[in-house]
Scaffold this active site. Structure first.
Site, short mmCIF file in Angstrom:
data_model
loop_
_atom_site.label_atom_id
_atom_site.label_comp_id
_atom_site.label_asym_id
_atom_site.label_seq_id
_atom_site.Cartn_x
_atom_site.Cartn_y
_atom_site.Cartn_z
N ARG A 177 66.82 41.21 19.62
CA ARG A 177 66.89 40.50 20.91
C ARG A 177 65.91 39.34 20.86
NH1 ARG A 177 68.00 43.79 25.17
NH2 ARG A 177 68.03 41.92 26.44
N SER A 206 83.45 -3.37 42.38
CA SER A 206 82.07 -3.85 42.38
C SER A 206 81.75 -4.45 43.73
CB SER A 206 81.86 -4.89 41.27
OG SER A 206 80.62 -5.55 41.43
#
Length: 410
Positions: free
Chosen positions: A314, A275
């Protein structure tokens, strides 16, 4: 295929697998294999096939241009096939008419997706094995080390940390088994032509499919799966289950790694989990990646399931929506398992802190309750179970050794 906000949540290998260049290369492998197979059964001239095969090299094509043109065409296959025909025609005009013969756009895209997905699943399986191996080492090493169990986020009783690790490993081993079976079923050549009948191939479609399957090392499906997506989506569901199991491990580790608990910590190394504002922090980055994946994968899987009702032979929209979700699911899956596979071997286990947390709670309870529920010696009862479960998990993993792989018949 990725953004600045998700690239670090995945892996370079998966990002590359779904890059524009790599996917077009997989599509060209389909076209080369199709020509080779069709020449082999006498559907197209051998000379034409050789011209097509020799031209199916991604470096010969303007990938960015093909991708740009796909938006207007409605499919990445249309501009690719057009460019392939033009390029083949430059060297052999007669061969250009045999490019993509008898197949359709979905055939080349689905097969290319199967090819890149196979590579991704292989990477995922390898990292599952590493994660499971690390957990089994921890399970045996800490089989008798007591740790406080928690239920409903509250202190419960005593278990052993080794038993907990074996419990983490078990669903990963089961995922490995199910992924192998799902992949065997789903990773297939797609070849059906315009409506699934392969009408232009003069009854030789099954032979062509078999040749291509052997060439590309994919399953030779007995039927085209243009709109029958069950086996394909089942693989996606298994990936979602894997990500959830990894998220569970990450959740537990991150909770046990909180400063106030202090029982576990991810490996410490330069540039990992620091950090800038609070130098005392060690952020559980691997857990973060796995938890981020667990938050995203369910939506991906739900989208795959939602696209299954596809129109007739399709699909209009649903197949295209499915394609768009698939890379993200694989990115999350490999990002998650890679993060945990790298972190687990170096997981820092503070058994003294585990014992101290038990003793602190024990001291606050009446003597009878403390003796019954929080005696650290109870961990010894879990030790045998930890070893037995670790052995069972190892046996599961052994079932997926390459030399024992189950072959799925079409």
């Amino acid at each position: 295929m990725s953004s600045i906000f998700e690239g670090f949540l995945s892996t370079p290998e998966i990002l590359d697998a779904f890059s524009e260049r790599n996917f077009l290369d997989a599509m060209l492998r389909f076209e080369a294999s199709l020509a080779r197979a069709q020449a082999g059964v006498g559907l197209i001239p051998e000379a034409a096939a050789q011209s097509i095969i020799g031209t199916c090299k991604v470096e010969l094509f303007d990938v960015a241009k093909i991708v740009r043109e796909s938006g207007r065409a409605g499919s990445i296959a249309i501009p690719l096939v057009k460019s392939l025909k033009e390029t083949v025609g430059l060297f052999n005009k007669d061969a250009a008419g045999y490019v993509h013969f008898g197949s359709t756009s979905q055939d080349v895209i689905d097969t290319a997706l199967a090819l890149v997905t196979r590579n991704a699943v292989n990477l995922i399986e390898a990292d599952i094995r590493k994660a499971v191996a690390a957990l089994l080492v921890l399970a045996r090493r800490h089989a008798a080390d007591p740790v406080l169990a928690r239920t409903l986020m509250q202190p419960a009783s005593v278990t052993s940390f080794g038993f907990k690790c074996a419990g983490w490993a078990a669903p990963l081993a089961r995922s490995l088994l199910r992924l192998r079976a799902a992949g065997d079923n789903a990773l297939a050549v797609q070849l059906g032509g315009a409506v699934g009948t392969l009408a232009q191939m003069k009854g030789k479609g099954p032979q062509v499919t078999a040749h291509m399957a052997a060439d590309l090392k994919l399953k030779a499906s007995a039927f085209p799966w243009h709109t029958q997506r069950d086996e394909w989506v089942a693989l996606g569901c298994e990936l979602g289950l894997l990500v959830g199991s990894l998220g569970k491990i990450a959740k537990d580790i991150s909770l046990m790694g909180q400063y106030e608990v202090g029982e576990l910590a991810e490996p410490a190394e330069p540039g990992r989990g620091g950090s800038s504002a609070m130098p005392h922090k060690r952020n559980p980055v691997a857990c973060m990646v796995a938890l981020a994946a667990a938050a995203r994968a369910p939506q991906r899987v739900a989208a795959l399931l939602a696209t299954m009702p596809q129109e007739h032979e399709r699909a209009l929209g649903n197949w295209q929506a499915e394609l768009a979700e698939w890379p993200g699911l694989l990115m999350s899956a490999h990002g998650s398992v890679r993060a945990m596979a790298h972190a687990l071997p170096g997981l820092q286990v503070d058994t003294k802190r585990m014992r101290a947390n038990l003793d602190t709670l024990r001291a606050e309870l009446p003597q009878d309750a403390a003796d019954e529920w929080f005696n650290p010696e109870l961990a010894g009862l879990a030790a045998g179970q930890a070893h037995a479960q670790a052995d069972a998990v190892q046996a599961l993993v052994s079932q997926t050794d390459d030399n024992k792989r189950t072959k799925v018949t079409p």
